[in-house]
Design a protein around this motif. Sequence first.
Motif, PDB file in Angstrom:
ATOM      1  N   TYR A 176     -43.706 -33.669  15.030  1.00 54.42           N
ATOM      2  CA  TYR A 176     -41.997 -33.939  14.819  1.00 54.42           C
ATOM      3  C   TYR A 176     -41.109 -33.329  16.205  1.00 54.42           C
ATOM      4  CZ  TYR A 176     -37.866 -32.835  12.830  1.00 54.42           C
ATOM      5  OH  TYR A 176     -36.546 -32.329  12.794  1.00 54.42           O
ATOM      6  N   PRO A 177     -41.160 -32.418  16.535  1.00 52.86           N
ATOM      7  CA  PRO A 177     -40.195 -31.950  17.948  1.00 52.86           C
ATOM      8  C   PRO A 177     -40.363 -32.911  18.650  1.00 52.86           C
ATOM      9  CG  PRO A 177     -41.732 -30.032  16.591  1.00 52.86           C
ATOM     10  CD  PRO A 177     -42.111 -31.127  15.979  1.00 52.86           C
ATOM     11  N   PHE A 178     -41.643 -33.861  18.947  1.00 52.72           N
ATOM     12  CA  PHE A 178     -41.713 -34.471  19.943  1.00 52.72           C
ATOM     13  C   PHE A 178     -40.684 -35.903  19.692  1.00 52.72           C
ATOM     14  CE2 PHE A 178     -43.766 -38.784  21.380  1.00 52.72           C
ATOM     15  CZ  PHE A 178     -43.512 -38.317  23.543  1.00 52.72           C
ATOM     16  N   MET A 179     -40.860 -36.416  17.812  1.00 59.81           N
ATOM     17  CA  MET A 179     -39.646 -36.847  17.458  1.00 59.81           C
ATOM     18  C   MET A 179     -37.982 -36.621  18.028  1.00 59.81           C
ATOM     19  SD  MET A 179     -42.355 -39.559  17.397  1.00 59.81           S
ATOM     20  CE  MET A 179     -41.181 -40.608  16.720  1.00 59.81           C
ATOM     21  N   GLU A 180     -38.230 -35.872  18.125  1.00 61.36           N
ATOM     22  CA  GLU A 180     -36.859 -35.161  18.623  1.00 61.36           C
ATOM     23  C   GLU A 180     -36.258 -35.180  19.141  1.00 61.36           C
ATOM     24  OE1 GLU A 180     -34.620 -34.846  15.934  1.00 61.36           O
ATOM     25  OE2 GLU A 180     -35.275 -34.184  13.657  1.00 61.36           O
ATOM     26  N   LEU A 216     -33.840 -37.258  21.372  1.00 64.39           N
ATOM     27  CA  LEU A 216     -32.513 -36.856  22.383  1.00 64.39           C
ATOM     28  C   LEU A 216     -32.411 -37.193  23.510  1.00 64.39           C
ATOM     29  CD1 LEU A 216     -30.850 -34.144  22.071  1.00 64.39           C
ATOM     30  CD2 LEU A 216     -32.326 -32.904  23.271  1.00 64.39           C
ATOM     31  N   ILE A 217     -33.587 -37.768  23.944  1.00 61.78           N
ATOM     32  CA  ILE A 217     -33.342 -38.028  25.048  1.00 61.78           C
ATOM     33  C   ILE A 217     -33.041 -39.506  25.680  1.00 61.78           C
ATOM     34  CG2 ILE A 217     -35.161 -38.917  27.042  1.00 61.78           C
ATOM     35  CD1 ILE A 217     -36.584 -36.438  27.092  1.00 61.78           C
ATOM     36  N   SER A 218     -33.318 -40.256  24.044  1.00 64.94           N
ATOM     37  CA  SER A 218     -33.371 -41.722  24.316  1.00 64.94           C
ATOM     38  C   SER A 218     -32.168 -42.310  23.669  1.00 64.94           C
ATOM     39  CB  SER A 218     -34.310 -42.240  23.431  1.00 64.94           C
ATOM     40  OG  SER A 218     -34.335 -42.501  22.207  1.00 64.94           O
ATOM     41  N   VAL A 219     -31.486 -41.890  22.301  1.00 68.83           N
ATOM     42  CA  VAL A 219     -30.488 -42.180  21.908  1.00 68.83           C
ATOM     43  C   VAL A 219     -30.754 -43.447  21.433  1.00 68.83           C
ATOM     44  CG1 VAL A 219     -27.762 -41.435  21.942  1.00 68.83           C
ATOM     45  CG2 VAL A 219     -29.386 -39.892  23.360  1.00 68.83           C
ATOM     46  N   LYS A 220     -31.651 -43.587  21.048  1.00 73.88           N
ATOM     47  CA  LYS A 220     -31.659 -44.099  19.877  1.00 73.88           C
ATOM     48  C   LYS A 220     -32.047 -44.510  18.286  1.00 73.88           C
ATOM     49  CE  LYS A 220     -33.480 -47.873  23.627  1.00 73.88           C
ATOM     50  NZ  LYS A 220     -34.896 -48.200  24.280  1.00 73.88           N
ATOM     51  N   ASP A 221     -31.568 -44.506  17.783  1.00 77.40           N
ATOM     52  CA  ASP A 221     -31.555 -44.573  16.081  1.00 77.40           C
ATOM     53  C   ASP A 221     -33.079 -45.101  16.104  1.00 77.40           C
ATOM     54  OD1 ASP A 221     -30.104 -44.266  13.670  1.00 77.40           O
ATOM     55  OD2 ASP A 221     -30.476 -46.119  13.271  1.00 77.40           O
ATOM     56  N   PHE A 222     -33.691 -45.563  15.908  1.00 73.60           N
ATOM     57  CA  PHE A 222     -35.167 -45.780  15.781  1.00 73.60           C
ATOM     58  C   PHE A 222     -35.908 -44.205  15.647  1.00 73.60           C
ATOM     59  CE2 PHE A 222     -39.603 -46.111  16.959  1.00 73.60           C
ATOM     60  CZ  PHE A 222     -40.134 -46.796  15.593  1.00 73.60           C
ATOM     61  N   PHE A 223     -35.831 -43.324  17.405  1.00 74.32           N
ATOM     62  CA  PHE A 223     -36.715 -42.505  17.198  1.00 74.32           C
ATOM     63  C   PHE A 223     -35.721 -41.509  16.012  1.00 74.32           C
ATOM     64  CE2 PHE A 223     -36.703 -44.297  21.392  1.00 74.32           C
ATOM     65  CZ  PHE A 223     -39.152 -44.530  20.983  1.00 74.32           C
ATOM     66  N   SER A 224     -35.047 -41.361  16.071  1.00 77.65           N
ATOM     67  CA  SER A 224     -33.968 -40.443  14.692  1.00 77.65           C
ATOM     68  C   SER A 224     -34.988 -40.893  13.444  1.00 77.65           C
ATOM     69  CB  SER A 224     -32.459 -40.671  14.756  1.00 77.65           C
ATOM     70  OG  SER A 224     -32.165 -39.595  13.819  1.00 77.65           O
ATOM     71  N   ILE A 277     -26.294 -30.745  18.064  1.00 78.99           N
ATOM     72  CA  ILE A 277     -26.334 -30.910  17.118  1.00 78.99           C
ATOM     73  C   ILE A 277     -27.977 -31.096  17.365  1.00 78.99           C
ATOM     74  CG2 ILE A 277     -27.089 -31.635  14.843  1.00 78.99           C
ATOM     75  CD1 ILE A 277     -23.925 -31.881  14.493  1.00 78.99           C
ATOM     76  N   ILE A 278     -28.760 -32.032  17.930  1.00 78.96           N
ATOM     77  CA  ILE A 278     -29.885 -32.481  18.113  1.00 78.96           C
ATOM     78  C   ILE A 278     -30.558 -31.658  18.780  1.00 78.96           C
ATOM     79  CG2 ILE A 278     -31.745 -34.344  19.058  1.00 78.96           C
ATOM     80  CD1 ILE A 278     -31.300 -34.953  16.453  1.00 78.96           C
ATOM     81  N   SER A 279     -30.102 -30.654  19.609  1.00 78.71           N
ATOM     82  CA  SER A 279     -30.796 -30.064  20.731  1.00 78.71           C
ATOM     83  C   SER A 279     -31.550 -28.886  19.992  1.00 78.71           C
ATOM     84  CB  SER A 279     -30.103 -29.728  21.748  1.00 78.71           C
ATOM     85  OG  SER A 279     -29.328 -30.218  22.159  1.00 78.71           O
ATOM     86  N   VAL A 280     -30.675 -28.582  19.281  1.00 81.28           N
ATOM     87  CA  VAL A 280     -29.920 -27.126  18.274  1.00 81.28           C
ATOM     88  C   VAL A 280     -30.924 -27.595  16.950  1.00 81.28           C
ATOM     89  CG1 VAL A 280     -29.584 -25.619  15.830  1.00 81.28           C
ATOM     90  CG2 VAL A 280     -27.885 -26.372  18.379  1.00 81.28           C
ATOM     91  N   ILE A 281     -30.985 -28.614  16.389  1.00 78.18           N
ATOM     92  CA  ILE A 281     -32.991 -28.921  15.643  1.00 78.18           C
ATOM     93  C   ILE A 281     -33.965 -28.779  16.415  1.00 78.18           C
ATOM     94  CG2 ILE A 281     -33.253 -30.462  14.496  1.00 78.18           C
ATOM     95  CD1 ILE A 281     -30.949 -31.560  13.387  1.00 78.18           C
ATOM     96  N   LEU A 306     -35.178 -25.577  16.602  1.00 79.40           N
ATOM     97  CA  LEU A 306     -35.468 -24.631  15.548  1.00 79.40           C
ATOM     98  C   LEU A 306     -36.281 -25.533  15.335  1.00 79.40           C
ATOM     99  CD1 LEU A 306     -32.469 -24.896  12.939  1.00 79.40           C
ATOM    100  CD2 LEU A 306     -33.039 -22.941  14.204  1.00 79.40           C
ATOM    101  N   SER A 307     -37.105 -26.710  15.571  1.00 81.41           N
ATOM    102  CA  SER A 307     -38.547 -26.851  15.701  1.00 81.41           C
ATOM    103  C   SER A 307     -39.218 -26.744  15.982  1.00 81.41           C
ATOM    104  CB  SER A 307     -38.020 -28.819  15.344  1.00 81.41           C
ATOM    105  OG  SER A 307     -38.517 -29.149  16.733  1.00 81.41           O
ATOM    106  N   LEU A 308     -39.236 -26.050  17.236  1.00 76.30           N
ATOM    107  CA  LEU A 308     -40.277 -25.711  18.172  1.00 76.30           C
ATOM    108  C   LEU A 308     -40.562 -23.636  17.307  1.00 76.30           C
ATOM    109  CD1 LEU A 308     -39.043 -25.779  22.020  1.00 76.30           C
ATOM    110  CD2 LEU A 308     -40.746 -27.174  19.992  1.00 76.30           C
ATOM    111  N   ILE A 309     -39.983 -23.487  17.022  1.00 82.46           N
ATOM    112  CA  ILE A 309     -40.000 -22.481  15.830  1.00 82.46           C
ATOM    113  C   ILE A 309     -40.561 -22.645  14.670  1.00 82.46           C
ATOM    114  CG2 ILE A 309     -39.332 -20.300  14.030  1.00 82.46           C
ATOM    115  CD1 ILE A 309     -36.526 -20.945  15.636  1.00 82.46           C
ATOM    116  N   GLY A 310     -40.751 -23.738  13.422  1.00 80.99           N
ATOM    117  CA  GLY A 310     -40.935 -23.850  13.307  1.00 80.99           C
ATOM    118  C   GLY A 310     -42.710 -24.665  13.525  1.00 80.99           C
TER     119      GLY A 310
END
Length: 152
Positions: free
Chosen positions: A22-26, A30-38, A111-115, A118-122
């Motif tokens: 999941y964090p990899f997908m985020e 974050l890098i591509s800003v493509k809706d598909f990856f969101s 916000i995606i950077s913060v998420i 947080l996902s790395l904490i998970g």
Amino acid sequence: MELLADIHPKIVHFPIAFLMLYPFMELVFLISVKDFFSKSAMLFLAIGVIGSFFAVLSGNQAFEVVENWNGEGKEIFSYHQLFANLTVWFFSALLIVRYILFIKKKLNRTIISVIFVLSLIGVYLVYQTGNYGGKLSDNVIMNSTSSIEDKK
């Protein structure tokens, strides 16, 4: 309910895989800003959370099935259970927050950077759960082997 206990070692890897990817997908979003990856990140997170609920349920049943717990095994189990519950609640909260922000179209780079952080904490919580799960499995196997040898 022994069925749930028997499938615990088999199903835990499913949510682990999704929650670890999941964090990899985020990051890709974050890098591509493509809706598909969101959407993919949201799907990975949702599948991981749903799978983790089943993993916790089956893990609790597995605990009930084992009869010969020693002190060390119970202690390891309590840490395993603690981190498993923290993982489920943490990623569930993250899913709810992310879903609300996704629906309201408020997902920006900050916000995606913060998420992502947080996902790395998970990911750390998933790692600790698996670490104690492995120790617990070793302890139960060693305990079962010794009790079988005692009966001979």
